[in-house]
Scaffold this motif. Sequence first.
Motif, mmCIF file in Angstrom:
data_model
loop_
_atom_site.group_PDB
_atom_site.id
_atom_site.type_symbol
_atom_site.label_atom_id
_atom_site.label_comp_id
_atom_site.label_asym_id
_atom_site.label_seq_id
_atom_site.Cartn_x
_atom_site.Cartn_y
_atom_site.Cartn_z
ATOM 1 N N SER A 1 3.938 -7.774 2.555
ATOM 2 C CA SER A 1 3.527 -6.378 2.522
ATOM 3 C C SER A 1 4.791 -5.525 2.480
ATOM 4 N N GLY B 1 -1.645 13.108 6.742
ATOM 5 C CA GLY B 1 -2.169 11.783 6.464
ATOM 6 C C GLY B 1 -1.559 11.101 5.259
ATOM 7 N N SER B 2 -0.894 11.860 4.384
ATOM 8 C CA SER B 2 -0.244 11.254 3.207
ATOM 9 C C SER B 2 0.738 12.256 2.616
ATOM 10 N N ARG C 1 -6.770 -4.410 0.800
ATOM 11 C CA ARG C 1 -6.395 -2.999 0.894
ATOM 12 C C ARG C 1 -6.645 -2.553 2.331
ATOM 13 N N PRO C 2 -5.701 -2.822 3.219
ATOM 14 C CA PRO C 2 -5.920 -2.598 4.651
ATOM 15 C C PRO C 2 -5.985 -1.119 5.010
ATOM 16 N N HIS C 3 -6.864 -0.807 5.958
ATOM 17 C CA HIS C 3 -6.973 0.559 6.468
ATOM 18 C C HIS C 3 -6.120 0.755 7.724
ATOM 19 N N ASP C 4 -5.882 -0.309 8.450
ATOM 20 C CA ASP C 4 -5.087 -0.249 9.675
ATOM 21 C C ASP C 4 -3.790 -1.013 9.426
ATOM 22 N N LEU C 5 -2.790 -0.302 8.927
ATOM 23 C CA LEU C 5 -1.559 -0.976 8.534
ATOM 24 C C LEU C 5 -0.817 -1.617 9.701
ATOM 25 N N PRO D 1 0.776 -1.236 0.000
ATOM 26 C CA PRO D 1 0.000 0.000 0.000
ATOM 27 C C PRO D 1 0.812 1.293 0.000
ATOM 28 N N GLU E 1 2.829 11.399 8.473
ATOM 29 C CA GLU E 1 2.504 10.556 9.622
ATOM 30 C C GLU E 1 3.567 10.727 10.714
ATOM 31 N N GLU F 1 -1.144 1.403 -8.464
ATOM 32 C CA GLU F 1 -1.730 0.412 -7.570
ATOM 33 C C GLU F 1 -1.920 -0.923 -8.281
#
Length: 262
Positions: free
Chosen positions: A55, A146-147, A39-43, A8, A115, A17
């Motif tokens: 990963s 956030g990014s 596609r994880p939201h909580d890495l 990700p 982050e 992607e």
Amino acid sequence: MTWKIALPMYNVSPRIEGAYEALLLALAGEAGVHAELVRPHDLPSFWRSPELLVSQTCGYPYMTQLRGEVALLATPCFDFNGCEGSDYRSAIVVREGGGIRSLAEARGRVAAVNERHSHSGMNALRHAVAPHTRDGRFFASVKWSGSHAASLRLVREGAAAIAAIDSATFGYIALEQPDSLRGLSILQYSAPSPGLPLIAGRAVPDELAAQLRAALLAPSPAVQQLLSALHIDRFEHRIDADYERVLLLEAEARAAGYPVLT
């Protein structure tokens, strides 16, 4: 059990992607295992999942949270500016005409950071400005975006004055979304460190991890074609000791009296 796979970290566009997902599926296929793309939201939770096959993580969370819980597979060697072998730097970006011609001139301004646990966005920037701090402070404030893409937007729109961007991310954005870099310039690059490693989960048997690593280090023609599309020249196997460089940069900032990015 069905293994889970996700890369990700560099998905700046649907095309990139898709290319990373194709690489993952090819990698799992060459290792002879079935894996499900997610596609994880909580890495942080995903990286620790017993279902994780492959990963990618950042060197800072690897050293501070994941060391001993996952296995290093290999680290990409990008052909972007700011990358040399499997080392990379952060591009320290400012707005053109924003009055910042050196790091010292960013004192008292607003920084955009992706982050709190990012090496490229936080740790590398902290290290770069540490020699210029006064009484443990440098910036007027820090905006946690956030990014990297969001950090660039904040600088471009004038809501922040400076940001440190992973040089591979910067390279991908320059290819995929060049208009988003209009009006921005690279002030300088940060100190180098090993790039973002691909990792195997804690439940992956050693033999399977070795197969996955071999598929990266000696890629088949099909995998090599996917790597070329992603601007990856090759992979290199980096060991734990190599990533001590990430903590050394943190230690140097602390020694300069700058333990927290402020």
